[in-house]
Enzyme design. Structure first.
Site: not given
Ligand code: NAD
Length: 330
Positions: A235, A264, A296
């Site tokens: 994000r 964005e 994105h």
């Molecule tokens: P997930 O929930 O499987 O994993 C997120 C991890 O981050 C978890 O293990 C959590 O404990 C950890 N976490 C939470 N807060 C934290 C912090 N302050 N410091 C360190 N770790 C922390 O999520 P995911 O499916 O792996 O997705 C991760 C992120 O990717 C989503 O939250 C979203 O913002 C982003 N995303 C982007 C796109 C894109 O198209 N660019 C698509 C999907 C997801």
């Protein structure tokens, strides 16, 4: 029949959602505009609003949706930082698609890294103009480099596996350590400061929360190695853009790979090729030779889109039929 107001609709959304709707037969109206407090009255008479990453569901929007008798907000994405969850109550539920293809995002992060590292964007343009020289295209091996991963959830773990394949030395930080993953994959949990101090490449895979907004800022970038590469597919607001530009100008940041950007929401996914872009920070970033930005796009694979559509409809059906859904955001 369940009526769905589908916001921020693109042609590719309509194609895939219409395909899956043959099974569900929901009554869908596609709106190309974003959902926010100005457009929320369009939801009047609908049971469900279906939204994406840049729709803005703040307190004011929620009040209007409640007046419109909307019962469900169905996010067709994993992140829900754009929904003000604390202002929800029993009248309106929120569901999301927590997992559609972690590979899509992890692989895109790697694509960005290789693009910037190996200067593929420059090489592509050069050879198209029959310039076959190599000056200015020197990259580095990822093999043997230290790659720091922040967030070891679904996407972070995929990214770690790929980096293992490259022969990188992977270190990671997460507020909840996955000890099982640490045993089975080839990486080690370290402190956040260790990530900053030891990594040649840092990739962000954590959600945006109130606690970690602008975690990558002038001070934290001071701790990083000179010439560090930063990848952000999570994000935009995880990074303070002003400090980032300063650090790029100083040469502290060697390469930047962005799929998300702090501001964005009014820009990404629009064709502004014939417009005047007022966001000076974005223009500065785009002008820099060691920065590659995609809008994105990381989720955008056939596999992910199909899963997003099927799971979104399943979520909606579960809530409508049973009042419950395993993907509810509370
Ligand atoms: P997930 O929930 O499987 O994993 C997120 C991890 O981050 C978890 O293990 C959590 O404990 C950890 N976490 C939470 N807060 C934290 C912090 N302050 N410091 C360190 N770790 C922390 O999520 P995911 O499916 O792996 O997705 C991760 C992120 O990717 C989503 O939250 C979203 O913002 C982003 N995303 C982007 C796109 C894109 O198209 N660019 C698509 C999907 C997801």
């Amino acid at each position: 029949m369940i009526k769905i107001a589908f916001f921020s609709a693109k042609d590719y959304d309509k194609e895939v959602f219409d395909k899956y709707n043959q099974q569900y037969k929901f009554n869908i109206t596609y709106f190309s505009c974003k959902l926010n407090s100005e457009t929320a009255p369009l939801a009047n008479g609908y049971d469900v609003v279906c939204i994406f990453v840049n729709d803005m569901i703040d307190e004011k929007t929620i009040k209007i949706l409640k007046k419109c008798k909307v019962k469900l907000i169905a996010l067709r994405c994993a992140g829900f930082n754009n929904v003000d969850i604390k202002h929800m109550d029993e009248h309106i539920k929120v569901v999301r698609v927590p997992e559609y293809s972690p590979y899509s995002v992890a692989e895109h992060a790697v694509a960005l890294l290789l693009t910037v590292d190996r200067k593929i964007y420059k090489a592509y343009q050069r050879t198209k103009k029959y310039n076959f020289t190599l000056n200015g295209l020197l990259g580095f091996d990822i093999h043997g480099k230290t790659v720091g991963v922040i967030g070891t959830g679904k996407i972070g773990k995929c990214f770690i596996k790929i980096m293992n394949g490259f022969g990188a030395n992977v270190i990671a930080y997460d507020i909840f350590e996955d000890k099982e993953a640490e045993k089975t994959l080839n990486f080690e949990y370290v402190t956040l400061d260790d990530i900053y101090e030891k990594s040649d490449v840092i990739s962000l895979h954590c959600p945006l929360t109130e606690e970690n907004e602008k975690m990558i800022n002038y001070d934290t970038m001071s701790k990083m190695k000179d010439g560090v590469y930063i990848i952000n597919t999570s994000r935009g607001k995880l990074i303070d853009t002003d400090s980032l530009i300063e650090r790029l100008e100083e040469g502290k940041i060697g390469g930047l790979c962005l799929d998300v950007y702090e501001e964005e929401s009014e820009i990404f996914s629009n064709d502004l090729s014939n417009s005047y872009i007022r966001d000076k920070d974005l223009l500065t970033l785009l002008s820099m030779p060691n920065v590659v930005i995609t809008s994105h796009q990381a989720f955008f694979t056939k596999e992910a889109l199909n899963k997003i559509a099927s799971d979104t409809f399943k979520n909606i059906q579960d809530v409508i039929l049973t009042g419950k859904c395993k993907n509810e955001v509370k």
